[in-house]
Design an enzyme around this catalytic site. Structure first.
Site, PDB file in Angstrom:
ATOM      1  N   HIS A   1       8.602  -5.587   6.750  1.00  0.00           N
ATOM      2  CA  HIS A   1       7.874  -5.733   8.018  1.00  0.00           C
ATOM      3  C   HIS A   1       8.642  -6.725   8.894  1.00  0.00           C
ATOM      4  CE1 HIS A   1       3.808  -4.165   6.574  1.00  0.00           C
ATOM      5  NE2 HIS A   1       4.390  -4.435   5.411  1.00  0.00           N
TER       6      HIS A   1
ATOM      7  N   SER B   1       0.810  -1.222   0.000  1.00  0.00           N
ATOM      8  CA  SER B   1       0.000   0.000   0.000  1.00  0.00           C
ATOM      9  C   SER B   1       0.842   1.270   0.000  1.00  0.00           C
ATOM     10  CB  SER B   1      -0.940   0.007   1.213  1.00  0.00           C
ATOM     11  OG  SER B   1      -0.196  -0.028   2.416  1.00  0.00           O
TER      12      SER B   1
ATOM     13  N   HIS C   1       9.559  -1.326   2.050  1.00  0.00           N
ATOM     14  CA  HIS C   1       9.584  -1.452   3.508  1.00  0.00           C
ATOM     15  C   HIS C   1       9.507  -2.921   3.868  1.00  0.00           C
ATOM     16  CE1 HIS C   1       5.484  -0.711   2.050  1.00  0.00           C
ATOM     17  NE2 HIS C   1       5.066  -1.565   2.981  1.00  0.00           N
TER      18      HIS C   1
END
Ligand code: DGP
Length: 114
Positions: A102, A95, A100
């Site tokens: 996690h 999104s 990135h």
């Protein structure tokens, strides 16, 4: 990139709970945590996804992985186990178009993903 949420967060223009920083990366708590430990690790430089990062800057890709491992240790989940996830593209539910990872831990993380 001026209009990128995570570029702005890395620059300190958007508040976040930063847990680790170095020259190449920033790690901060996910605003919508899915596990007791849920930290996002990003490169400071803008790359859309992990494939683009790997192609453009392998050193930064390694730095992101090192930062993720350091976060896991600092969060106390290195021994119990953790997962590093890079959602990439629409089918994976990415999104935010700034790569990135996690870092997820602190509970059993199911497999396979739903
Ligand atoms: P993904 O679905 O893989 O693109 O994950 C994006 C994650 O980013 C999602 O878990 C929520 C988190 N997130 C989105 N906006 C913000 C924000 O402004 N601050 C923080 N800390 N996390 C955010």
């Amino acid at each position: 990139m001026a209009d990128c949420l995570f570029c702005r967060l890395a620059a300190g223009e958007i508040p976040a709970t930063v847990v680790r920083e170095d020259e190449l990366t920033v790690a901060f708590r996910d605003v919508n945590p899915q596990a007791p430990t849920h930290v996002l690790v990003i490169p400071r430089a803008h790359h859309a996804d992990v494939g683009a990062l790997a192609a453009a800057d392998p050193d930064a890709l390694v730095a992101v992985h090192r930062a993720a491992a350091a976060v896991a240790t600092a969060e106390g989940v290195a021994g119990t186990g953790w997962r590093l996830v890079f959602n990439t593209g629409p089918d994976a539910g990415q999104s935010v178009p700034h790569v990135h990872g996690h870092v997820l831990g602190g509970r059993q993380i199911g497999w396979p993903p739903g």
